[in-house]
Design an enzyme around this catalytic site. Sequence first.
Site, PDB file in Angstrom:
ATOM      1  N   ASN A 158       0.824  -1.222   0.000  1.00 21.06           N
ATOM      2  CA  ASN A 158       0.000   0.000   0.000  1.00 21.06           C
ATOM      3  C   ASN A 158       0.856   1.269   0.000  1.00 21.06           C
ATOM      4  O   ASN A 158       0.568   2.217  -0.720  1.00 21.06           O
ATOM      5  CB  ASN A 158      -0.948   0.000   1.204  1.00 21.06           C
TER       6      ASN A 158
ATOM      7  N   THR B   4     -16.712  38.180 -31.098  1.00 20.75           N
ATOM      8  CA  THR B   4     -17.539  37.721 -29.973  1.00 20.75           C
ATOM      9  C   THR B   4     -18.766  37.102 -30.626  1.00 20.75           C
ATOM     10  O   THR B   4     -19.190  37.560 -31.695  1.00 20.75           O
ATOM     11  CB  THR B   4     -17.957  38.871 -29.037  1.00 20.75           C
ATOM     12  N   HIS B   5     -19.289  36.068 -30.018  1.00 19.38           N
ATOM     13  CA  HIS B   5     -20.431  35.322 -30.601  1.00 19.38           C
ATOM     14  C   HIS B   5     -20.122  34.826 -32.007  1.00 19.38           C
ATOM     15  O   HIS B   5     -21.027  34.654 -32.815  1.00 19.38           O
ATOM     16  CB  HIS B   5     -21.698  36.191 -30.630  1.00 19.38           C
TER      17      HIS B   5
ATOM     18  N   SER C   5      -8.572  13.088 -48.394  1.00 25.29           N
ATOM     19  CA  SER C   5      -9.796  12.297 -48.365  1.00 25.29           C
ATOM     20  C   SER C   5      -9.621  11.101 -49.272  1.00 25.29           C
ATOM     21  O   SER C   5      -8.877  11.154 -50.250  1.00 25.29           O
ATOM     22  CB  SER C   5     -10.965  13.161 -48.827  1.00 25.29           C
TER      23      SER C   5
ATOM     24  N   LYS D   1      -9.657  17.591 -51.168  1.00 26.94           N
ATOM     25  CA  LYS D   1      -9.709  17.858 -49.735  1.00 26.94           C
ATOM     26  C   LYS D   1      -8.340  17.940 -49.065  1.00 26.94           C
ATOM     27  O   LYS D   1      -7.416  17.225 -49.411  1.00 26.94           O
ATOM     28  CB  LYS D   1     -10.513  16.754 -49.015  1.00 26.94           C
TER      29      LYS D   1
ATOM     30  N   ASN E  92      -7.562  18.193 -44.997  1.00 23.86           N
ATOM     31  CA  ASN E  92      -8.303  18.207 -43.733  1.00 23.86           C
ATOM     32  C   ASN E  92      -7.412  18.439 -42.513  1.00 23.86           C
ATOM     33  O   ASN E  92      -6.286  17.941 -42.471  1.00 23.86           O
ATOM     34  CB  ASN E  92      -9.057  16.890 -43.556  1.00 23.86           C
TER      35      ASN E  92
ATOM     36  N   GLU F 279      -8.759  18.244 -35.201  1.00 18.47           N
ATOM     37  CA  GLU F 279     -10.023  17.568 -34.889  1.00 18.47           C
ATOM     38  C   GLU F 279      -9.826  16.475 -33.851  1.00 18.47           C
ATOM     39  O   GLU F 279     -10.633  16.307 -32.931  1.00 18.47           O
ATOM     40  CB  GLU F 279     -10.625  16.963 -36.164  1.00 18.47           C
TER      41      GLU F 279
ATOM     42  N   TYR G 114      -6.529   1.902   2.506  1.00 13.37           N
ATOM     43  CA  TYR G 114      -6.435   1.360   1.154  1.00 13.37           C
ATOM     44  C   TYR G 114      -7.657   0.503   0.839  1.00 13.37           C
ATOM     45  O   TYR G 114      -8.139  -0.262   1.666  1.00 13.37           O
ATOM     46  CB  TYR G 114      -5.167   0.511   0.985  1.00 13.37           C
TER      47      TYR G 114
ATOM     48  N   GLN H 254      -6.698   0.839  -7.170  1.00 16.73           N
ATOM     49  CA  GLN H 254      -5.922   0.327  -8.300  1.00 16.73           C
ATOM     50  C   GLN H 254      -6.415   0.941  -9.615  1.00 16.73           C
ATOM     51  O   GLN H 254      -5.678   0.985 -10.596  1.00 16.73           O
ATOM     52  CB  GLN H 254      -6.025  -1.206  -8.348  1.00 16.73           C
TER      53      GLN H 254
ATOM     54  N   LYS I 286      -4.650   4.143 -11.792  1.00 14.51           N
ATOM     55  CA  LYS I 286      -3.527   4.168 -12.726  1.00 14.51           C
ATOM     56  C   LYS I 286      -3.932   4.286 -14.187  1.00 14.51           C
ATOM     57  O   LYS I 286      -3.421   5.134 -14.920  1.00 14.51           O
ATOM     58  CB  LYS I 286      -2.629   2.956 -12.482  1.00 14.51           C
TER      59      LYS I 286
HETATM   60  N1  ARG Z   1      -1.829  -3.298  -7.569  1.00 13.06           N
HETATM   61  C1  ARG Z   1      -2.220  -2.637  -6.367  1.00 13.06           C
HETATM   62  C2  ARG Z   1      -2.665  -1.202  -6.717  1.00 13.06           C
HETATM   63  O1  ARG Z   1      -2.348  -0.756  -7.748  1.00 13.06           O
HETATM   64  C3  ARG Z   1      -1.063  -2.577  -5.423  1.00 13.06           C
HETATM   65  C4  ARG Z   1      -1.455  -2.440  -4.002  1.00 13.06           C
HETATM   66  C5  ARG Z   1      -2.011  -3.716  -3.536  1.00 13.06           C
HETATM   67  N2  ARG Z   1      -2.358  -3.673  -2.154  1.00 13.06           N
HETATM   68  C6  ARG Z   1      -3.288  -4.477  -1.654  1.00 13.06           C
HETATM   69  N3  ARG Z   1      -3.540  -4.356  -0.405  1.00 13.06           N
HETATM   70  N4  ARG Z   1      -3.878  -5.392  -2.383  1.00 13.06           N
HETATM   71  O2  ARG Z   1      -3.353  -0.572  -5.952  1.00 13.06           O
END
Ligand code: ARG
Length: 458
Positions: free
Chosen positions: A109, A154-155, A276, A282, A284, A289, A316, A321, A324
Site C-alpha cells: 500500500n 464575440t459570438h 480524403s 480535400k 483536412n 479535430e 487502502y 488500483q 492508474k
Molecule cells: N496493484 C495494487 C494497486 O495498484 C497494489 C497495491 C495492492 N495492495 C493491496 N492491499 N492489495 O493498488
Amino acid sequence: MKLWAGRFSKEADSRLNDFNASIRFDSRMAKQDITGSMAHAAMLGKTGIIPQSEADAIIEGLKGILADLESGALAIDYGCEDIHTFVEATLTQRLGDAGKRLHTARSRNDQVAVDLRLYLREEAAALVGQLKELEETLCTVAKANANHVMAGYTHLQRAQPITFGHQIMAYAFMFLRDIKRLNNALENMNYCPLGSGALAGTTYPIDRHMTAEALGFTAPCENSIDGVSDRDYSVELAAALSLVMAHLSRFSEEIILWCSYEFRYIELDDAFSTGSSIMPQKKNPDIAELVRGKTGRVYGDLTTLLTMLKGLPLAYNKDLQEDKEAIFDAFDTVKMCLDAFIPMVATMKVHPENLRAAAAAGFINATDAADYLTKKGMPFRDAYKIVGQLVALCIEKNCTLESLPLEEYKQLSDVFEQDVYQAIDLDVCAAGRTSFGGGAPQSVLTQVESLRSTLADL
Ligand code: ARG
C-alpha cells in the site's frame, strides 16, 4: 504462488487472477518501484533493521534487475499480479533470503503510493517541458504576426480590430497558467508515503525522513492513513490536464475554422494535414479535430478518478488500483496531442491578406467611430446610437464606414469631420489599442517579452 499463500487453502481461480491483476498497466512503473525499493533497503540497512550486508545485496540486486529490464535481458512476467510482486519475486529468485527481507516494515500500500508519486512526478515534469516548447512556438508565431490586423470575434461575429499575434498570445497565457497549475500540483504532491506501511505505520525503528530525502521528496506524509489512501494528486494532475485539453480544444476549433475555405486565415502544412479517400481536392485538419475529440477522454479520466475516491472508506481499498489507467491515459493523451499539435502550429502559414479582407468587411471599426464622437465630447450612449444608424445606412447602401461619404456622416451628426476616416482606419484602430493587455502590435510584443521572462523562471 501468491504472496498471501499461507492463509489460503485453495489456489486462486484464474478468473480472479485475470480480474485482480494490474501488471498489464502498472509495469510502466518498474523503474520507480525499483528506485523506491532501493531507498527502502538503504534505510533498513542504515537503521539496523536488516544487516547492512543484506541491504547492500538487495540494492545491488535491484540495480541488476533495472539494468536487465532496460537492456531487455529480463522480461516482465505478466503472470504476476503487479509490478511490485514481479520485482520482489525476481529479487528473491536472484538473491534468496536477502530478497525476502526487502518487504520488512513495508506494505504494497505504501509501495504503490510512492511508486505512483515518483512516476507522475516525472510525467508532469516532462509535460511542463512540452508546454514550454508550445509556448516558445506561440511566441514565435505571435511575434511574426504582431502587425497583422484581423477581426476579433464575440459570438463568432466580427467585433473589433485586433492583431493575429494578440489572438495567439491569448492561448499562450492559457498554457502559461497550465504550466503553473502543474507546478503547483507537483509541489503539493511531493510528500513521501513510504513507511506508512499497510496503513498504521510500523513498530520497526524506520527513518521516513531518510527515505523521503533519498527519493527527492520535500518531507514524509504526516499521517500514515492519509499516506496510503491519498490520491488527490492524481485528481489535481488530471484536472490540470483537463484544462490543457480545454485550451488545446478551443484552439483546435479555431484552427479548423481558420483553415476552412470560408475563412482561409491560415493554411496547414501538407505534412500536418490529411486528405480524403474520395474527394481529391480535400485537405483536412485531422490533428486539430483529433485533439478536440480526445479532450473528452481526459475529462473522462478526471471523472473516473473523482468517482473512484467518492465514498471510499479509509484506508487502502482495491478501488484505488483503478487510479492508474485513468491518470496514465490522461498523460499519454495530452502528450500525444502536444507532440502533433506543436509542429502543426509551428508550420502553419498565416494569410495576412485574408485576415485583413475579413476585418475590412464587418464594421469592426464601429466602436472606434463611436469613440471618435465621444472623444469630441459626445456622451458614449449618444455616439453609440448614431454609429448604429450609420451602420444600418451602410448595410442599406452596401458600403463600408470607410467608403460612406462625409455628407452622410454629417446628416447624423455635425461633429463628424474629414478626420473620421483616419480614426476608423483599421491599422489605426488596431494600433490604438495600447491599453495594458490590449491588441496593439506594441502590446503584443510586450506580452511576448513578459511571457518569455515569466517562463524562464518556471
Ligand atoms: N496493484 C495494487 C494497486 O495498484 C497494489 C497495491 C495492492 N495492495 C493491496 N492491499 N492489495 O493498488
